[in-house]
Design a protein around this motif. Structure first.
Motif, PDB file in Angstrom:
ATOM      1  N   VAL A 131       0.837  -1.203   0.000  1.00 49.82           N
ATOM      2  CA  VAL A 131       0.000   0.000   0.000  1.00 49.82           C
ATOM      3  C   VAL A 131       0.873   1.255   0.000  1.00 49.82           C
ATOM      4  CG1 VAL A 131      -1.709   1.309   1.346  1.00 49.82           C
ATOM      5  CG2 VAL A 131      -1.978  -1.166   1.060  1.00 49.82           C
ATOM      6  N   LYS A 132       1.932   1.236   0.789  1.00 54.70           N
ATOM      7  CA  LYS A 132       2.838   2.383   0.859  1.00 54.70           C
ATOM      8  C   LYS A 132       3.494   2.654  -0.499  1.00 54.70           C
ATOM      9  CE  LYS A 132       6.853   4.070   3.435  1.00 54.70           C
ATOM     10  NZ  LYS A 132       7.860   3.751   4.454  1.00 54.70           N
ATOM     11  N   LYS A 133       3.874   1.594  -1.198  1.00 49.77           N
ATOM     12  CA  LYS A 133       4.509   1.750  -2.509  1.00 49.77           C
ATOM     13  C   LYS A 133       3.530   2.318  -3.530  1.00 49.77           C
ATOM     14  CE  LYS A 133       7.885  -0.680  -5.274  1.00 49.77           C
ATOM     15  NZ  LYS A 133       8.618  -1.930  -5.423  1.00 49.77           N
ATOM     16  N   ILE A 134       2.282   1.877  -3.483  1.00 46.27           N
ATOM     17  CA  ILE A 134       1.254   2.428  -4.384  1.00 46.27           C
ATOM     18  C   ILE A 134       1.110   3.927  -4.139  1.00 46.27           C
ATOM     19  CG2 ILE A 134      -1.238   2.483  -4.851  1.00 46.27           C
ATOM     20  CD1 ILE A 134      -0.073   0.079  -6.175  1.00 46.27           C
ATOM     21  N   LYS A 135       1.020   4.310  -2.860  1.00 44.68           N
ATOM     22  CA  LYS A 135       0.854   5.728  -2.525  1.00 44.68           C
ATOM     23  C   LYS A 135       2.082   6.542  -2.903  1.00 44.68           C
ATOM     24  CE  LYS A 135      -2.515   4.995   1.137  1.00 44.68           C
ATOM     25  NZ  LYS A 135      -2.783   4.968   2.567  1.00 44.68           N
ATOM     26  N   ALA A 136       3.278   6.012  -2.589  1.00 50.31           N
ATOM     27  CA  ALA A 136       4.520   6.748  -2.845  1.00 50.31           C
ATOM     28  C   ALA A 136       4.749   6.990  -4.336  1.00 50.31           C
ATOM     29  CB  ALA A 136       5.706   6.003  -2.250  1.00 50.31           C
ATOM     30  N   THR A 137       4.350   6.040  -5.152  1.00 51.22           N
ATOM     31  CA  THR A 137       4.552   6.181  -6.597  1.00 51.22           C
ATOM     32  C   THR A 137       3.352   6.820  -7.297  1.00 51.22           C
ATOM     33  OG1 THR A 137       3.692   3.952  -7.003  1.00 51.22           O
ATOM     34  CG2 THR A 137       6.089   4.171  -6.706  1.00 51.22           C
ATOM     35  N   GLU A 138       2.293   7.079  -6.509  1.00 55.27           N
ATOM     36  CA  GLU A 138       1.055   7.632  -7.052  1.00 55.27           C
ATOM     37  C   GLU A 138       0.485   6.758  -8.167  1.00 55.27           C
ATOM     38  OE1 GLU A 138       1.559  11.776  -8.005  1.00 55.27           O
ATOM     39  OE2 GLU A 138       2.183  12.266  -5.962  1.00 55.27           O
ATOM     40  N   ALA A 139       0.738   5.459  -8.060  1.00 58.41           N
ATOM     41  CA  ALA A 139       0.198   4.499  -9.023  1.00 58.41           C
ATOM     42  C   ALA A 139      -1.255   4.213  -8.669  1.00 58.41           C
ATOM     43  CB  ALA A 139       1.012   3.206  -8.983  1.00 58.41           C
ATOM     44  N   SER A 140      -1.971   3.717  -9.644  1.00 58.88           N
ATOM     45  CA  SER A 140      -3.354   3.306  -9.405  1.00 58.88           C
ATOM     46  C   SER A 140      -3.388   1.802  -9.191  1.00 58.88           C
ATOM     47  CB  SER A 140      -4.226   3.628 -10.621  1.00 58.88           C
ATOM     48  OG  SER A 140      -4.265   5.006 -10.840  1.00 58.88           O
ATOM     49  N   TYR A 141      -4.333   1.358  -8.386  1.00 59.62           N
ATOM     50  CA  TYR A 141      -4.563  -0.076  -8.267  1.00 59.62           C
ATOM     51  C   TYR A 141      -5.157  -0.560  -9.580  1.00 59.62           C
ATOM     52  CZ  TYR A 141      -3.931   0.488  -3.219  1.00 59.62           C
ATOM     53  OH  TYR A 141      -3.419   0.753  -1.978  1.00 59.62           O
ATOM     54  N   LEU A 142      -4.857  -1.795  -9.968  1.00 59.29           N
ATOM     55  CA  LEU A 142      -5.442  -2.340 -11.195  1.00 59.29           C
ATOM     56  C   LEU A 142      -6.963  -2.319 -11.149  1.00 59.29           C
ATOM     57  CD1 LEU A 142      -3.248  -5.408 -12.242  1.00 59.29           C
ATOM     58  CD2 LEU A 142      -3.372  -3.150 -13.289  1.00 59.29           C
ATOM     59  N   SER A 143      -7.525  -2.498  -9.957  1.00 61.59           N
ATOM     60  CA  SER A 143      -8.986  -2.522  -9.831  1.00 61.59           C
ATOM     61  C   SER A 143      -9.625  -1.188 -10.195  1.00 61.59           C
ATOM     62  CB  SER A 143      -9.392  -2.946  -8.420  1.00 61.59           C
ATOM     63  OG  SER A 143      -8.869  -2.043  -7.464  1.00 61.59           O
ATOM     64  N   ALA A 144      -8.830  -0.133 -10.324  1.00 61.48           N
ATOM     65  CA  ALA A 144      -9.361   1.157 -10.768  1.00 61.48           C
ATOM     66  C   ALA A 144      -9.858   1.061 -12.212  1.00 61.48           C
ATOM     67  CB  ALA A 144      -8.296   2.246 -10.646  1.00 61.48           C
ATOM     68  N   LEU A 145      -9.335   0.091 -12.964  1.00 63.78           N
ATOM     69  CA  LEU A 145      -9.754  -0.107 -14.352  1.00 63.78           C
ATOM     70  C   LEU A 145     -11.134  -0.751 -14.456  1.00 63.78           C
ATOM     71  CD1 LEU A 145      -6.420  -1.581 -15.787  1.00 63.78           C
ATOM     72  CD2 LEU A 145      -7.327   0.735 -16.177  1.00 63.78           C
ATOM     73  N   THR A 146     -11.581  -1.358 -13.358  1.00 61.36           N
ATOM     74  CA  THR A 146     -12.812  -2.164 -13.401  1.00 61.36           C
ATOM     75  C   THR A 146     -13.794  -1.772 -12.304  1.00 61.36           C
ATOM     76  OG1 THR A 146     -11.663  -3.836 -12.088  1.00 61.36           O
ATOM     77  CG2 THR A 146     -11.676  -4.146 -14.479  1.00 61.36           C
ATOM     78  N   ASN A 147     -13.757  -0.511 -11.906  1.00 66.03           N
ATOM     79  CA  ASN A 147     -14.658  -0.023 -10.853  1.00 66.03           C
ATOM     80  C   ASN A 147     -14.578  -0.853  -9.575  1.00 66.03           C
ATOM     81  OD1 ASN A 147     -15.708   2.179 -12.343  1.00 66.03           O
ATOM     82  ND2 ASN A 147     -17.021   0.758 -13.464  1.00 66.03           N
ATOM     83  N   GLY A 148     -13.369  -1.298  -9.244  1.00 67.89           N
ATOM     84  CA  GLY A 148     -13.157  -2.010  -7.991  1.00 67.89           C
ATOM     85  C   GLY A 148     -13.274  -3.519  -8.066  1.00 67.89           C
ATOM     86  N   VAL A 149     -13.749  -4.060  -9.190  1.00 65.24           N
ATOM     87  CA  VAL A 149     -13.893  -5.513  -9.326  1.00 65.24           C
ATOM     88  C   VAL A 149     -12.544  -6.113  -9.709  1.00 65.24           C
ATOM     89  CG1 VAL A 149     -15.025  -7.377 -10.600  1.00 65.24           C
ATOM     90  CG2 VAL A 149     -16.302  -5.304 -10.026  1.00 65.24           C
ATOM     91  N   HIS A 150     -12.144  -7.161  -8.991  1.00 59.70           N
ATOM     92  CA  HIS A 150     -10.878  -7.826  -9.276  1.00 59.70           C
ATOM     93  C   HIS A 150     -10.878  -9.233  -8.692  1.00 59.70           C
ATOM     94  CE1 HIS A 150     -10.483  -5.852  -5.373  1.00 59.70           C
ATOM     95  NE2 HIS A 150      -9.567  -6.761  -5.052  1.00 59.70           N
ATOM     96  N   LEU A 151      -9.952 -10.028  -9.143  1.00 56.35           N
ATOM     97  CA  LEU A 151      -9.771 -11.387  -8.637  1.00 56.35           C
ATOM     98  C   LEU A 151      -8.439 -11.468  -7.912  1.00 56.35           C
ATOM     99  CD1 LEU A 151     -10.708 -13.378 -11.886  1.00 56.35           C
ATOM    100  CD2 LEU A 151     -12.224 -12.737 -10.016  1.00 56.35           C
TER     101      LEU A 151
END
Length: 176
Positions: A131-151
């Motif tokens: 989570v810290k790495k996502i925030k630090a790099t300002e990257a998006s979670y992959l689930s952002a591509l699918t309105n939160g749906v993911h496996l």
């Protein structure tokens, strides 16, 4: 001042395989770069070449891993989840607190089909780092591509642990 000599590519690639096979923990590209006196990008290229030679190396959020065949006794299950970015840490905790590893995240893209990213999160410390790495790099979670749906592919030494994690995810409204 003495200049550091760069390790030749064949020797570097051999060292990468050796170190990864010996390690149970991920090794970062930066660590390999320091060890061999090259840039991290050169290591990324080396790993790509090794993967093309069918070496079972995966990139995780913590670094590179060599996939050994030691997972035969592990149970796996793919689960479907939906939540917003603010619930990611809670989701990871609910899973790892049961002794379950989150191997990957998968989203279905309209053009590319399934997009899979290895995350290999097994405990709260690794969840926090992810989570810290996502925030630090300002990257998006992959689930952002699918309105939160993911496996997620979950892995544990027993299905009982995976089922317990799924019960907690369901209670939290995360499991689909």
């Amino acid at each position: 001042m003495e200049q550091q000599v760069k390790m030749p590519s064949a020797k570097r690639q051999q060292l990468i395989i050796q170190k990864l096979k010996e390690s149970v923990q991920p090794i970062s590209g930066s660590d390999f770069a320091k060890l061999t006196n090259v840039s991290r990008q050169v290591i990324v290229q080396d790993v790509s070449i090794l993967k093309a030679k069918n070496e079972p190396i995966i990139a995780t959020s913590q670094g590179y891993l060599y996939l050994n065949e030691q997972t035969d006794n592990k149970k796996q299950q793919v689960i479907a989840c939906k939540h917003d970015a603010s619930q990611t840490q809670e989701e990871l905790y609910l899973i790892v607190d049961h002794g379950v590893t989150i191997k990957d995240v998968i989203v279905e893209h309209a053009v590319y089909g399934d997009i899979t990213a290895s995350i290999r999160v097994s405990n709260r410390k690794e969840a926090d780092q992810f989570v810290k790495k996502i925030k630090a790099t300002e990257a998006s979670y992959l689930s952002a591509l699918t309105n939160g749906v993911h496996l997620h592919t979950l892995e544990a030494d027993s299905l009982v642990k995976i089922e317990a994690a799924c019960r907690d995810l369901k209670k939290a409204g995360i499991l689909i």
